[in-house]
Motif scaffolding. Sequence first.
Motif, PDB file in Angstrom:
ATOM      1  N   LYS A   1       0.841  -1.207   0.000  1.00 28.81           N
ATOM      2  CA  LYS A   1       0.000   0.000   0.000  1.00 28.81           C
ATOM      3  C   LYS A   1       0.874   1.254   0.000  1.00 28.81           C
ATOM      4  O   LYS A   1       0.609   2.216  -0.740  1.00 28.81           O
ATOM      5  CB  LYS A   1      -0.918  -0.012   1.223  1.00 28.81           C
ATOM      6  CG  LYS A   1      -1.852   1.183   1.309  1.00 28.81           C
ATOM      7  CD  LYS A   1      -2.740   1.085   2.544  1.00 28.81           C
ATOM      8  CE  LYS A   1      -3.655   2.309   2.652  1.00 28.81           C
ATOM      9  NZ  LYS A   1      -4.530   2.206   3.869  1.00 28.81           N
ATOM     10  N   ARG A   2       1.936   1.250   0.820  1.00 30.03           N
ATOM     11  CA  ARG A   2       2.800   2.424   0.902  1.00 30.03           C
ATOM     12  C   ARG A   2       3.586   2.646  -0.385  1.00 30.03           C
ATOM     13  O   ARG A   2       3.697   3.781  -0.870  1.00 30.03           O
ATOM     14  CB  ARG A   2       3.772   2.280   2.083  1.00 30.03           C
ATOM     15  CG  ARG A   2       3.101   2.352   3.444  1.00 30.03           C
ATOM     16  CD  ARG A   2       4.114   2.473   4.574  1.00 30.03           C
ATOM     17  NE  ARG A   2       4.989   1.318   4.690  1.00 30.03           N
ATOM     18  CZ  ARG A   2       4.702   0.216   5.366  1.00 30.03           C
ATOM     19  NH1 ARG A   2       3.525   0.105   5.978  1.00 30.03           N
ATOM     20  NH2 ARG A   2       5.561  -0.781   5.444  1.00 30.03           N
TER      21      ARG A   2
ATOM     22  N   ALA B   1       6.296  -7.889  -8.327  1.00 31.11           N
ATOM     23  CA  ALA B   1       6.757  -9.042  -7.544  1.00 31.11           C
ATOM     24  C   ALA B   1       6.173  -8.999  -6.132  1.00 31.11           C
ATOM     25  O   ALA B   1       5.789 -10.038  -5.575  1.00 31.11           O
ATOM     26  CB  ALA B   1       8.281  -9.062  -7.484  1.00 31.11           C
ATOM     27  N   VAL B   2       6.091  -7.806  -5.550  1.00 27.76           N
ATOM     28  CA  VAL B   2       5.490  -7.659  -4.220  1.00 27.76           C
ATOM     29  C   VAL B   2       4.017  -8.051  -4.268  1.00 27.76           C
ATOM     30  O   VAL B   2       3.517  -8.759  -3.379  1.00 27.76           O
ATOM     31  CB  VAL B   2       5.646  -6.209  -3.710  1.00 27.76           C
ATOM     32  CG1 VAL B   2       4.881  -6.020  -2.404  1.00 27.76           C
ATOM     33  CG2 VAL B   2       7.113  -5.864  -3.511  1.00 27.76           C
ATOM     34  N   GLU B   3       3.326  -7.621  -5.306  1.00 26.79           N
ATOM     35  CA  GLU B   3       1.906  -7.954  -5.424  1.00 26.79           C
ATOM     36  C   GLU B   3       1.707  -9.462  -5.566  1.00 26.79           C
ATOM     37  O   GLU B   3       0.809 -10.047  -4.942  1.00 26.79           O
ATOM     38  CB  GLU B   3       1.284  -7.235  -6.624  1.00 26.79           C
ATOM     39  CG  GLU B   3      -0.214  -7.501  -6.763  1.00 26.79           C
ATOM     40  CD  GLU B   3      -0.835  -6.790  -7.948  1.00 26.79           C
ATOM     41  OE1 GLU B   3      -2.077  -6.696  -7.996  1.00 26.79           O
ATOM     42  OE2 GLU B   3      -0.077  -6.327  -8.835  1.00 26.79           O
ATOM     43  N   ARG B   4       2.534 -10.121  -6.377  1.00 32.88           N
ATOM     44  CA  ARG B   4       2.405 -11.572  -6.547  1.00 32.88           C
ATOM     45  C   ARG B   4       2.659 -12.297  -5.233  1.00 32.88           C
ATOM     46  O   ARG B   4       1.964 -13.261  -4.895  1.00 32.88           O
ATOM     47  CB  ARG B   4       3.380 -12.071  -7.632  1.00 32.88           C
ATOM     48  CG  ARG B   4       2.972 -11.705  -9.047  1.00 32.88           C
ATOM     49  CD  ARG B   4       3.742 -12.510 -10.073  1.00 32.88           C
ATOM     50  NE  ARG B   4       5.166 -12.191 -10.054  1.00 32.88           N
ATOM     51  CZ  ARG B   4       5.721 -11.191 -10.744  1.00 32.88           C
ATOM     52  NH1 ARG B   4       4.968 -10.428 -11.519  1.00 32.88           N
ATOM     53  NH2 ARG B   4       7.023 -10.979 -10.682  1.00 32.88           N
ATOM     54  N   HIS B   5       3.656 -11.829  -4.468  1.00 32.25           N
ATOM     55  CA  HIS B   5       3.920 -12.435  -3.162  1.00 32.25           C
ATOM     56  C   HIS B   5       2.720 -12.247  -2.239  1.00 32.25           C
ATOM     57  O   HIS B   5       2.324 -13.193  -1.526  1.00 32.25           O
ATOM     58  CB  HIS B   5       5.165 -11.808  -2.533  1.00 32.25           C
ATOM     59  CG  HIS B   5       5.462 -12.326  -1.153  1.00 32.25           C
ATOM     60  ND1 HIS B   5       6.075 -13.536  -0.922  1.00 32.25           N
ATOM     61  CD2 HIS B   5       5.194 -11.798   0.082  1.00 32.25           C
ATOM     62  CE1 HIS B   5       6.191 -13.735   0.386  1.00 32.25           C
ATOM     63  NE2 HIS B   5       5.662 -12.695   1.016  1.00 32.25           N
ATOM     64  N   LEU B   6       2.125 -11.069  -2.265  1.00 29.80           N
ATOM     65  CA  LEU B   6       0.956 -10.808  -1.422  1.00 29.80           C
ATOM     66  C   LEU B   6      -0.186 -11.748  -1.777  1.00 29.80           C
ATOM     67  O   LEU B   6      -0.836 -12.324  -0.884  1.00 29.80           O
ATOM     68  CB  LEU B   6       0.518  -9.350  -1.581  1.00 29.80           C
ATOM     69  CG  LEU B   6      -0.749  -8.931  -0.842  1.00 29.80           C
ATOM     70  CD1 LEU B   6      -0.623  -9.149   0.662  1.00 29.80           C
ATOM     71  CD2 LEU B   6      -1.084  -7.469  -1.151  1.00 29.80           C
ATOM     72  N   ARG B   7      -0.434 -11.929  -3.063  1.00 30.01           N
ATOM     73  CA  ARG B   7      -1.533 -12.813  -3.481  1.00 30.01           C
ATOM     74  C   ARG B   7      -1.265 -14.262  -3.066  1.00 30.01           C
ATOM     75  O   ARG B   7      -2.186 -14.985  -2.646  1.00 30.01           O
ATOM     76  CB  ARG B   7      -1.740 -12.729  -5.005  1.00 30.01           C
ATOM     77  CG  ARG B   7      -2.063 -11.340  -5.525  1.00 30.01           C
ATOM     78  CD  ARG B   7      -3.286 -10.745  -4.863  1.00 30.01           C
ATOM     79  NE  ARG B   7      -3.436  -9.323  -5.202  1.00 30.01           N
ATOM     80  CZ  ARG B   7      -3.653  -8.367  -4.330  1.00 30.01           C
ATOM     81  NH1 ARG B   7      -3.730  -8.656  -3.035  1.00 30.01           N
ATOM     82  NH2 ARG B   7      -3.780  -7.113  -4.709  1.00 30.01           N
TER      83      ARG B   7
END
Length: 406
Positions: A364-365, A380-386
Amino acid sequence: MPQFDITAIFGGIGGLELGLHKAGHRTSLFCECDPEAVTVLRQQFPSIPVALDVRRTDELIERIARKSNLLTAGFPCTDLSQAGATRGFLGGRSSLIRETIELLRRRPFANVLIENVPNWRHLHGGEYLREVLSALEGLGYRWAYRTIDARAFGLPQRRLRIFLFATMKDDPRNVLFHGDIVPEDRAIPLNEAAHGFYWTEGTRGLGWGEDCVPTLKGGSAIGIPAPPAILMPTMEIVTPDLVDGERLQGFPSAWTEFEERDPVAGGGRFNRRRRWMLIGNAVNVEVSTWIGKRLRDRKVYSGDPGTVLSPGDSWPAVAWFDGKVRRRVDLGTWPVDRKRKPLADFLSKPGAPLSVRATAGFYKRIKASSLSRKPGFVEAVERHLRRMECQAGERKVKDLVLTKAA
């Protein structure tokens, strides 16, 4: 080959002194007030006494060995670091360096070694570095300081620190100014190396590291001691194990692994965050070993004496005082260039996946910020979050099934 007898104030967990010991020097007294740090010192250096309060100057002087000729002081960076409140000596922690000056007035040492963060020379126009240097000059010391990066010593941690050596008997440049390597500096694709960053940031900066972690530190933007995150070449995001945190600082594995605090210093238990604080606040052992060897095998520095610093000049990354004049010197942060393992290979433990909550907050930040970032990083951060959200959902379903079956 001189061997120094060390009085170590602000001893922390002994990183500065451990390195000096490896170079043949010996500590006769520690001074440290943090209960967990005291426990580590007493466990790892059982034969060395520990004083508990640097402000009790009379008691401290009574305990200092007559032969002690090197005072070390990795004083608190809390009020100087960009990660802190940046109150300088108006704060209650970093201003304790004044106790060091008072000690030197009353019990002179032939040599002094001080360590702190690079922001020491920038904060509030450099007035806090100026205060300490002026005080040392007034006591008859010649001094030299240099900003040094731990990566130069084969560790995949980008850790810049100022090391200040002051002496009454020698040229201080002979200890700190040898060696000047220009390291290779290149961008590495995300899938070719591990990349470190601070998941506690995302608005002011990332602390990004190419094939290394950013500086391990005792605090963070969200007010807690925390390890950095590492984006592995596999696109997984993990936080390093405490054992690897210790190794990144040059300590043996499990250096801080103790269940109970020392009963004399206080009750309670170690916990993960407190161990990260101890590790993050420590002086890097590999850097201090190099300094210890320079202290032992003193070679004459015959390089450029540098250019004279005018009173209004900002503090450079490297400077020295010959007893009459202050000078800046053009030296880099790598005195050596030791072979370094890639970060992914250096890690001895798999690390823990960055949690859903931590990843979501960072995502988010970083999405809302205008910070520059490496192409593909946010994705890559979004894929890890999912992935983490999916795993959390699967665990909930499994738990619900088991609950109903019971």
